[in-house]
Every structure is written in structure tokens, then in C-alpha cells.
Design a protein around this motif. Structure first.
Motif, PDB file in Angstrom:
ATOM      1  N   ASP A 417       0.933  -1.285   0.001  1.00  0.00           N
ATOM      2  CA  ASP A 417      -0.020   0.097  -0.132  1.00  0.00           C
ATOM      3  C   ASP A 417       0.827   1.345   0.127  1.00  0.00           C
ATOM      4  O   ASP A 417       1.513   1.596   1.145  1.00  0.00           O
ATOM      5  N   PHE A 418       0.951   1.847  -1.187  1.00  0.00           N
ATOM      6  CA  PHE A 418       1.747   3.081  -1.151  1.00  0.00           C
ATOM      7  C   PHE A 418       1.172   4.313  -0.295  1.00  0.00           C
ATOM      8  O   PHE A 418      -0.090   4.388  -0.571  1.00  0.00           O
ATOM      9  N   ASN A 419       1.887   5.357  -0.123  1.00  0.00           N
ATOM     10  CA  ASN A 419       1.464   6.503   0.434  1.00  0.00           C
ATOM     11  C   ASN A 419       0.607   7.233  -0.483  1.00  0.00           C
ATOM     12  O   ASN A 419       0.690   6.950  -1.507  1.00  0.00           O
ATOM     13  N   ASP A 420      -0.386   8.112   0.086  1.00  0.00           N
ATOM     14  CA  ASP A 420      -1.372   9.022  -0.701  1.00  0.00           C
ATOM     15  C   ASP A 420      -0.467   9.873  -1.382  1.00  0.00           C
ATOM     16  O   ASP A 420       0.484  10.404  -1.090  1.00  0.00           O
ATOM     17  N   GLN A 421      -0.852  10.366  -2.827  1.00  0.00           N
ATOM     18  CA  GLN A 421      -0.226  11.439  -3.345  1.00  0.00           C
ATOM     19  C   GLN A 421      -1.214  12.703  -3.355  1.00  0.00           C
ATOM     20  O   GLN A 421      -2.288  12.344  -3.938  1.00  0.00           O
ATOM     21  N   HIS A 557      -3.102  -3.979  -9.303  1.00  0.00           N
ATOM     22  CA  HIS A 557      -2.741  -2.537  -8.897  1.00  0.00           C
ATOM     23  C   HIS A 557      -4.148  -1.902  -8.857  1.00  0.00           C
ATOM     24  O   HIS A 557      -5.039  -1.793  -9.666  1.00  0.00           O
ATOM     25  N   ILE A 558      -4.270  -1.362  -7.520  1.00  0.00           N
ATOM     26  CA  ILE A 558      -5.620  -0.482  -7.323  1.00  0.00           C
ATOM     27  C   ILE A 558      -5.245   0.802  -7.189  1.00  0.00           C
ATOM     28  O   ILE A 558      -4.320   1.497  -6.590  1.00  0.00           O
ATOM     29  N   SER A 585      -0.734  -4.027  -5.308  1.00  0.00           N
ATOM     30  CA  SER A 585      -0.252  -2.831  -4.855  1.00  0.00           C
ATOM     31  C   SER A 585      -1.541  -2.132  -5.042  1.00  0.00           C
ATOM     32  O   SER A 585      -2.582  -1.967  -5.339  1.00  0.00           O
ATOM     33  N   SER A 586      -1.477  -0.660  -4.173  1.00  0.00           N
ATOM     34  CA  SER A 586      -2.376   0.018  -4.284  1.00  0.00           C
ATOM     35  C   SER A 586      -1.993   1.472  -3.920  1.00  0.00           C
ATOM     36  O   SER A 586      -1.036   1.787  -3.328  1.00  0.00           O
TER      37      SER A 586
END
Ligand code: ADP
Length: 919
Positions: A417-421, A557-558, A585-586
Motif C-alpha cells: 500500500d503506497f502513500n497517498d499522493q 494494482h488498485i 499494490s494500491s
């Protein structure tokens, strides 16, 4: 800090529970070898054995371990799926009446079978509740072979099912259906006039799939069965022109007529707006000169005005609703799902119809209603499963008394889960979204893009079109078709854009769903068998390669294009990737123009943004911002919780009353003989009447004997010569008069029973009671609606609206009971029974009296009041019914109905306004 400590305690309780469950899992596993050695017949015989042991006094808990082991072994043989150990834990959690939080792809449909099988052994029925018809039918069809193998029957409740089939489906050991259908059936069952028309059995055990959607997201809209009320459609049209004349305030205390509180979803008139509105309405002739909008007589006007203002300023097309076939269809703001058939209450729906220029439907009168909260609390045992319950665990516990148990995954989670951009503008945000999608597409990585509205889905779709990227768009309009598309969302390079709920409940397999594709080939009539074989073999070979390619590209990928108000919905979206240890991933993309950021986190976030001052198209990722956004989500979640609690608190008042009425109604419905009850009511009402005119312990001078006689004659057709009695015997007191009157009533009543027969009279009594209760309850509900809508005005008078509501509702309910008894007594005592040959003449003679008279020979009476009346009342809500209620037909049947009597069709209207008007 505090929440951390709580988390620790909560976490450790979760661990303790899991530890206990694991002990049972070990026991279940230990039985496996022995069961595998059994042949099918011996395995199937276990069901009968378990039932016998239950009959002999063992409990479900006693047989849990064995029953789970049997269910698992049967599933292995029939479905080719052996329950994983964590699935056994899930099954125990359900059986214990708790919520199993299991991530997407963990196989909750299969988990349910364990608890369902065990509990169905009791024979009291198990309901499996899903969010839509498609899922109900699909899950039932998938699991039916397993249950049938084990000797249990399965029924499915679908929206278009007829009552007879419904009854059968409820009669099955296991019944699948949607929350709406279960709830509506409960309400309808409490409107029948023949107990054999009921479709449900007792509400024993329910497993609610996607429990958060059903018990939380849908909990703000109660289920309502309604019929049309007299309503002023023109008023909506006229009122629709008013908002244009009023000025919206820029700030809460700024200049203008009304303030739109987007957070609270309310519109508030300013002092100036109030005066201004009064002027406009006076000019339109809706308000009398110098009359006030706040006066009691104008509540309805105020109500229409507020509805128009809300419709214009808070409800937007393609976000809150769509227009389909000339109708306004509500879009669930949480899920993006279309809620066909649901209507906003309190005139809002009509106001939106007026705004959009579509046909305005008459405002509906509530005939019965219940919230999902109160419906599901009726089950003896309730349980649920979902991928996302943790954030709402407190609400589940406090409202439903449901504990949440977080169950570990079968395989370790691989998803990143990647950080928000976060971007400055929506435009920049969507540029970045498209860039991310294009990169995935380049790698062959499938991507699922989640949006919060149909509008945004369409925007993303346009951008993808411009970029030349092939994709599918799902708007939760057609569950089945969308499920098929989503099933293939894991294929190489697939791009799927979906609102939150679209295609939910369908598993995304990396490399695509092979089974669906094979099914499609089988279904293709144009292909020969050999072609089919060849094609399938080719598919199977190709699938592994495609699966490997997708795995290598990073799995699914989400992309989230907005943070939802509730963290739970974000988690649902993320959860669609990384099933059963798959890679995935998301990432969420946000902008400062998103409503959530705009409304809640703007000030400080903007300051941070300015300090960081990114260039155009450059995103910021900052833990402080992420925390702020989550804080905003928490705030909204809290507010939404309060709103649901509010709905519930108001419904609780109605709920207590509903329970009393339904209970009483049920007694009458199922009781063979209600004559004792009828007698008690007659006596009580006569006594009350005597007390009213000659209060106990008062002097004779204070009595109003002529008034008493008059009322007895008018309301009960009872000719009593009380003055004569007193003249003859001047020592008679209140008690003596009561006794004499009651003796007279009973004597006359007995003669009537003699005439028509006991059986026919019993049917008549029951029908009168049910009809009176239903009519008066309906009126009471309307009055309660009205009270609730107007009650917030009380806060102007420094009163607590909820307290006021409770107090008045209670008083109204006491009146309701009194009214019901009064009405029943007067109908029963006043009923006249005549021989058929006199009917024609009597019809003419009696027509002008105010008393409903029933003329009939005994056999006719039975048919009329027993059977046919029942049908009429159950059909009461179908205005197109074919039964003949014309004056002629009724007279021919020996019934005379006065214009002011309730219409025999059971509509609750007066005869003159209903079938009397037609004839
Ligand atoms: P969830 O509702 O938890 O997201 P589903 O019930 O849709 O998951 O199941 C996901 C997939 O996993 C389905 O294709 C189902 O057939 C499969 N599955 C579930 N349990 C098992 C099992 N024990 N063995 C093999 N496949 C399973």
C-alpha cells in the motif's frame, strides 16, 4: 494514547479468542482421516445422527467439532474445496454470533457453510443475507450441491418471487436472500389477515455477508412499505420556483437568505431569508397576509420549502441520483450503487422530481416501516462477515451487540500500500492517475480504478479514451454483467474503472477467471464439441502463462481517485488486490479540490502546501497530511455514526410500539377464538363510558344520564332505558348500571351469535379487530411521521426534540390503544344481522344511518367475512385489484356500507373516497 491502550486490550482479546478457536481447529483436523474413510452414504448419514443427538438434548456446541469436520469433508468431495484452518475459525466466529473479519478472497462464502450447516441442523431455519439478488442466487447455487449432499434444503428469496414460492423458500433449512427482501417480508407478514399468508418462520439465525454494507451503510434509510396519500403535487411544482428567488449565503453568517451546511447536509434559512420567503409565498398566494411560516398551520408549507431548497442546493444529478426512464433513482453515496425503488422521505424525492421536471409521484403514506438495525435485532442469533469491520467495531458492539474477531489470512499478505499522493488541483490529480494507469498497461499489469461517483467514473473513462487506453467502466447498474467483467479484471493489461461497490463480491483472479471463460465456450452453440475441446485446451494452456505474466508484473494494482468519507470503504477498495497471498499494490490520489479535503482539512493542509509549494503536476506525500486526512475521515465517520444513532433512537420509540401492535395483532391472527378478547373489550369500553357520564363516588345530581343514553344509541346502537331503571330503583349506583348495561350488551350479542353461528361470528370478530388495528396503526404512523418532521422546530422553543418526541409519541400511543378498543367495541356491538330476504328493503332504509350494518344469512356471512374479506385486505395495497366493491355488488352480497364507513377493500380510506367513489 487511550486508543492505543484500547487497541492493545482489543488486540489481546482477539488473540485470546483465536487461541481458543485454534484448539477446536485441532480437534476438527483430528477427525479428518476417519471421515475420509467413510463412503458417501455413511458421511451423509451424519446429518440424521446429529439431528437425533440434538433431539436427545445435546446442544449445537456439543456437536460443533464433528459437524464442522463433516461439512469440510463433504465440501472436499462435492465442491472440490477443503476449508482452510482459518476458515474453520471463521465458521466458529459466525456460530458464536460474532462478526468474522476476513479479507477479500479468503473465501467467506465457503466459511459460511460451516455455521450454516451446524445451525440448520436445529430445523429452525438459517438466513444467509447478501447485498443483492445476483449474489444471493449465485451463492445459493454454488453451495446448494454441498447442502443437498448433506440432506439439507436450500431456498432463495428473489424480488419477483410470488408468496407461495416465498413461503417454500422460507420453509427450507437454509434461505438465501437480500436484506431488503427479508425486511420487507417481515413487514408484509405483519400486515396479513390470515396467518397462513405469512411467509417467514421465526427469525432464528442470520449470517449477514458484507455485514458492514448492510448494517452500517444502509442503516440510514429505513425500509418503508407505503401507499399513496392525498398529496398536493402542484405545491411541489410551485415551490420548485422559489429557491431561484432566494440568495445563498457565501458564509455562515454572511449576507443572504439561506446557508447550505454541506457537512450536516442541511439548509438553514437566515432571518432575512425567512422574511423574504414569507413575502414570496404571500405573493404566490400560498401564505395569508401577515401569516407566519412558523405557525403550526403552515408546517407543511415550511416543509415543502425546505425540501425544495435542499433539492436545489444539496442534491446533484449523477452524484446523488440519476435519471432513468424518467424516474429519479437514488445513488448510494457510500457505494455508488443504484437504489432502485427507494425514495427519499419527507417530500425530498418529490422536490427533486420537480427540479428535474420529471413526473412527480404522490407522497407516500407509510403503512409499515422498520430500520435494518431493528429488523436484524429480531433474530435470536445474528452474525456477520466482511473484509472491513474493524474500523466500525465499536458500532457493531454498541448497536448490535456483535463482537468483531479479526481472522488472520490463509497466506501472508503481499500487497504493497503506497502513500497517498496529494495534488493541488483535481486536474493535476487525474493527469497523474492516467499516467499511472498507462504505466501499468505498458507492463501488462491489470489495474482497477476506484471512484466515489458515477460522474468521476465517466471523467476517468473520458481521459482514458483520450489517451487511447482500452478499459471497462462499471457503475453498479447491472450486477450480473458487471460481475462477469470484474471476474476478468485480473487479465494482462486489463483496465477496469468502477464505483466503489460495482462488481463487489466477485473474486479477481490474476490471469483472469478461467471457469467463466470455459463456461462461455460451453454455452456457444455455434461451436462443435471438438472445437470446444480444442478451444478450452488452448485456454487452459494460455491461462498459466498469462497468470505468470501478471504475477511478474506485480499482480493487480488498485488506484483510488479520492479518499472516501469512511476509511472502511477505502480499505474495501484496497482489499480487492492481493487475495490469497497474491502480489498486488494500491495507491490513492487526492487533490485539495476533493470534497473531503475541502470540507475538513483545508486550512492547515493548504498552509502546509504553500510552504512546500510544489510545482504544477508535482505531488506531495507527507505523513502529517495523511494523518490529517485520516483525522477528517474519523470526524465524518463519527458524524455518520451519530446520524445512524439518531435514526435508530427515533425508530426505537416506534419500535417499542410496533412490537406491542405486532404482538397483539399476531395473537388475534393465530388465536382460534377471539371471543373472550372481544368480550373484554366490550365490557371495558362500556364501563369507561359509564364512568365518563356517572363518575364513581359522585352524587346523582352530577350524572349525565340522557347524554349516556344518547351516546350508547349513537355509537353502539344500544337502546338502554337507564332513566327508567333509576326511576324504578333509585339506589342503583355506577357499578349496578355497568352490570345491567353489560348484561344487555351480552344478551343482544348472544342473540346475534345465535343467528349467524359461532364460527362465522368468530371470523367477523377477527376481521373487525385486524382491520381496526391496521387502519388506526397506519394513521398513527402518519401522525408519528408528522411529529418527527416537525419536532426539530421545538428546539426553537428551547426544548429537547428527542425528549419531546418520546413524550408525545407515548401519549399518542395511549390514545391509539384507546381508539382501537373504542372502535372495535362500537363495530361489534352495533353490528346488525338480518335475514337475507329483507336485504333489498333494508338497504334503502338503513343507507342514511352512520352505522355499518351487516345483513346476511349465516352461510353467506361466513364466506363474506371469513374468506373473501381476507383476500380483500391482503390485496389492499394493490389499487388495480379486481374484486367488485360496487354498491350493487355489495348489496347483492347482503352488505350495506355507508359512505363514511371504511372501504371494505381495506385501503383505510372511507368508502366514499375509495370504491364508493368509483361506483
Ligand atoms: P471473499 O468473499 O472472502 O472475498 P469468496 O468467497 O469470493 O471470497 O472466495 C474467493 C475464491 O476462493 C473463490 O473462487 C472460492 O471458490 C475460492 N476458495 C474459497 N475457499 C477455498 C478453499 N478452501 N479452497 C479452494 N478455493 C477456495
Amino acid at each position: 494514547m487511550l486508543t492505543n491502550i484500547a487497541k492493545k486490550i482489543f488486540g489481546s482479546r482477539n488473540d485470546r479468542l483465536l487461541k481458543q478457536y485454534r484448539k477446536s481447529v485441532a480437534k476438527i483436523n483430528a477427525l479428518e482421516e476417519g471421515l475420509q474413510a467413510l463412503d458417501d452414504a455413511a458421511l451423509q448419514a451424519k446429518t440424521a445422527e446429529f439431528k437425533q443427538r440434538l433431539a436427545d438434548g445435546q446442544t449445537l456446541d456439543d456437536i460443533l467439532v464433528e459437524a464442522f469436520a463433516v461439512c469440510r469433508e463433504a465440501s472436499r468431495r462435492v465442491l472440490g474445496m477443503r476449508h482452510f484452518d482459518v476458515q474453520l475459525i471463521g465458521g466458529m466466529v459466525l456460530h458464536n454470533g460474532k462478526i468474522a473479519e476476513m479479507r477479500t478472497g479468503e473465501g467467506k462464502t465457503l466459511v459460511a457453510t460451516l455455521a450454516v450447516y451446524l445451525n440448520a441442523l436445529s430445523g429452525k431455519g438459517v438466513h444467509v443475507v447478501t447485498v443483492n439478488d445476483y449474489l444471493a442466487a449465485r451463492d445459493a447455487a454454488t453451495m446448494q450441491p454441498l447442502y443437498n449432499f448433506l440432506g439439507l434444503t436450500v431456498g432463495v428469496i428473489l424480488a419477483d418471487l410470488q408468496p407461495f414460492d416465498r413461503q417454500n423458500a422460507y420453509g427450507a433449512d437454509i434461505t438465501y436472500g437480500t436484506n431488503n427482501e427479508f425486511g420487507f417480508d417481515y413487514l408484509r407478514d405483519n400486515m396479513v389477515t390470515d396467518q397462513y399468508d405469512k411467509v417467514q418462520r421465526e427469525l432464528n439465525f442470520a449470517v449477514v455477508d458484507e455485514v458492514d454494507s448492510i448494517l452500517i451503510d444502509e442503516a440510514r434509510t429505513p425500509l418503508i412499505i407505503s401507499g399513496q396519500a392525498d398529496d398536493n403535487i402542484q405545491l411541489y411544482q410551485v415551490m420548485n420556483t422559489v429557491p431561484a428567488h432566494l440568495v445563498r449565503q457565501e458564509t455562515e453568517d454572511g449576507e443572504g437568505d439561506y446557508w447550505v451546511d454541506e457537512k450536516a447536509h442541511q439548509v438553514i434559512l437566515s432571518e432575512a431569508g425567512h422574511e423574504h420567503a414569507e413575502q414570496i409565498l404571500t405573493q404566490m398566494g400560498l401564505l395569508q397576509e401577515n401569516d407566519s411560516l412558523y405557525s403550526a398551520a403552515n408546517i407543511s408549507l415550511m416543509h415543502h420549502l425546505m425540501a425544495a431548497l435542499r433539492a436545489h442546493s444539496l442534491f446533484h444529478k449523477d452524484q446523488h441520483y440519476v435519471i432513468q426512464d424518467g424516474e429519479i433513482v437514488i445513488v448510494d453515496e457510500f457505494t455508488g450503487r443504484l437504489m432502485a425503488g427507494r425514495r427519499w422521505s419527507e417530500g425530498l424525492h418529490q422536490a427533486v422530481e420537480a427540479k428535474e421536471g420529471v413526473d412527480i409521484k404522490r407522497e407516500n403514506q407509510t403503512l409499515a416501516s422498520i430500520t435494518f438495525q431493528n429488523y436484524f435485532r429480531l433474530y435470536t442469533k445474528l452474525s456477520g462477515m466482511t473484509g472491513t469491520a474493524d474500523t466500525e467495531a465499536f458500532e457493531f458492539q454498541s448497536i448490535y451487540n456483535l463482537e468483531t474477531v479479526i481472522i488472520p489470512t490463509n497466506r501472508p499478505v503481499q500487497r504493497k500500500d503506497f502513500n497517498d499522493q496529494i495534488f493541488r488541483s483535481a486536474e493535476e490529480k487525474f493527469e497523474a492517475v492516467v499516467k499511472d494507469i498507462a504505466e501499468c498497461y505498458g507492463r501488462g499489469q491489470p489495474v482497477l480504478v476506484g471512484t466515489t461517483s458515477i460522474e468521476n467514473s465517466e471523467l476517468v473513462s473520458r481521459l482514458l479514451q483520450q489517451a487511447g487506453l482500452p478499459h471497462n467502466v462499471l457503475n453498479a447498474k447491472e450486477h450480473e454483467r458487471e460481475a462477469l467483467i470484474v471476474a476478468q479484471a485480473g487479465k494482462v493489461g486489463a483496465i477496469t474503472v468502477a464505483t466503489n461497490m460495482a462488481g463487489r463480491g466477485t473474486d479477481i483472479v490474476l490471469g483472469g477467471n478461467l471457469k467463466h471463460q470455459i463456461d462461455a465456450i460451453h454455452a456457444d452453440a455455434a461451436l462443435s464439441d471438438e472445437d470446444k475441446q480444442a478451444k478450452i485446451a488452448g485456454l487452459e494452456n494460455g491461462w498459466q502463462a498469462e497468470h505468470d505474466q501478471v504475477m511478474a508484473a506485480g499482480g493487480l494494482h488498485i488506484i483510488g481517485t479520492e479518499r472516501h468519507e469512511s476509511r472502511r470503504i477505502d480499505n474495501q477498495l484496497r482489499g480487492r488486490a492481493g487475495r490469497q497471498g497474491d502480489p498486488g499494490s494500491s495507491r490513492f490520489y487526492l487533490s485539495f479540490e476533493d470534497p473531503l479535503l475541502r470540507l475538513f482539512a483545508l486550512d492547515r493542509a493548504a498552509a502546509i502546501l504553500n510552504r512546500l509549494a510544489p510545482e504544477r503536476g508535482v505531488a506531495i506525500e507527507h505523513s502529517l497530511l495523511t494523518r490529517q486526512i485520516e483525522g477528517a475521515q474519523r470526524k465524518v465517520e463519527g458524524r455518520n455514526f451519530d446520524m445512524r444513532k439518531q435514526v435508530l433512537e427515533y425508530d426505537d420509540v416506534a419500535n417499542d410500539q410496533r412490537k406491542v401492535i405486532y404482538h397483539q395483532r399476531n395473537e388475534i391472527l393465530t388465536n382460534q377464538d377471539v371471543s373472550d378478547l372481544a368480550k373484554n373489550i366490550r365490557e371495558e369500553i362500556i364501563s369507561d363510558l359509564v364512568d365518563l357520564h356517572m363518575p364513581p363516588d359522585t352524587m346523582e345530581e352530577q350524572w349525565e344520564i340522557p347524554a349516556l343514553e344518547q351516546q350508547l344509541a349513537a355509537e353502539f346502537r344500544l337502546a338502554a332505558d337507564i332513566q327508567g331503571w333509576l326511576k324504578a330503583e333509585n339506589t342503583l349506583d355506577n357499578q349496578d348500571i355497568k352490570e345491567r348495561l353489560i348484561a344487555q350488551v351480552e344478551q343482544e350479542y348472544a342473540e346475534k351469535v345465535e343467528l349467524v353461528g359461532k364460527h362465522a361470528m368468530a371470523g367477523f370478530e377477527r376481521n373487525v379487530m385486524l382491520q381496526v388495528i391496521d387502519n388506526q396503526w397506519r394513521e398513527h404512523l402518519a401522525a408519528m411521521d408528522y411529529l418527527r418532521q416537525g419536532i426539530h422546530l421545538r428546539s426553537y422553543a428551547q426544548k429537547n426534540p428527542k425528549q419531546e418526541y418520546k413524550r408525545e409519541a407515548f401519549a399518542m400511543f395511549e390514545n391509539l390503544w384507546q381508539g382501537i378498543k373504542q372502535n372495535i367495541a362500537s363495530l361489534l356491538i352495533a353490528v346488525q344481522i338480518e335475514r337475507n330476504e329483507n336485504v333489498a328493503q333494508e338497504t334503502a332504509e338503513h343507507a342514511p344511518t352512520d352505522i355499518q350494518t351487516v345483513h346476511s344469512q349465516a352461510p353467506d356471512m361466513e364466506e363474506l367475512l371469513g374468506n373473501s374479506k381476507t383476500d380483500l385486505v391482503t390485496e389492499a395495497f394493490d389499487p388495480n385489484q379486481t374484486a367488485d366493491y360496487s354498491a350493487d355488488a355489495l348489496a347483492a352480497a347482503g352488505i350495506v356500507i355507508h359512505r363514511n364507513d371504511p372501504c371494505p377493500c381495506g385501503s383505510g380510506l372511507k368508502y366514499k373516497q375509495c370504491h364508493g367513489k368509483l361506483s
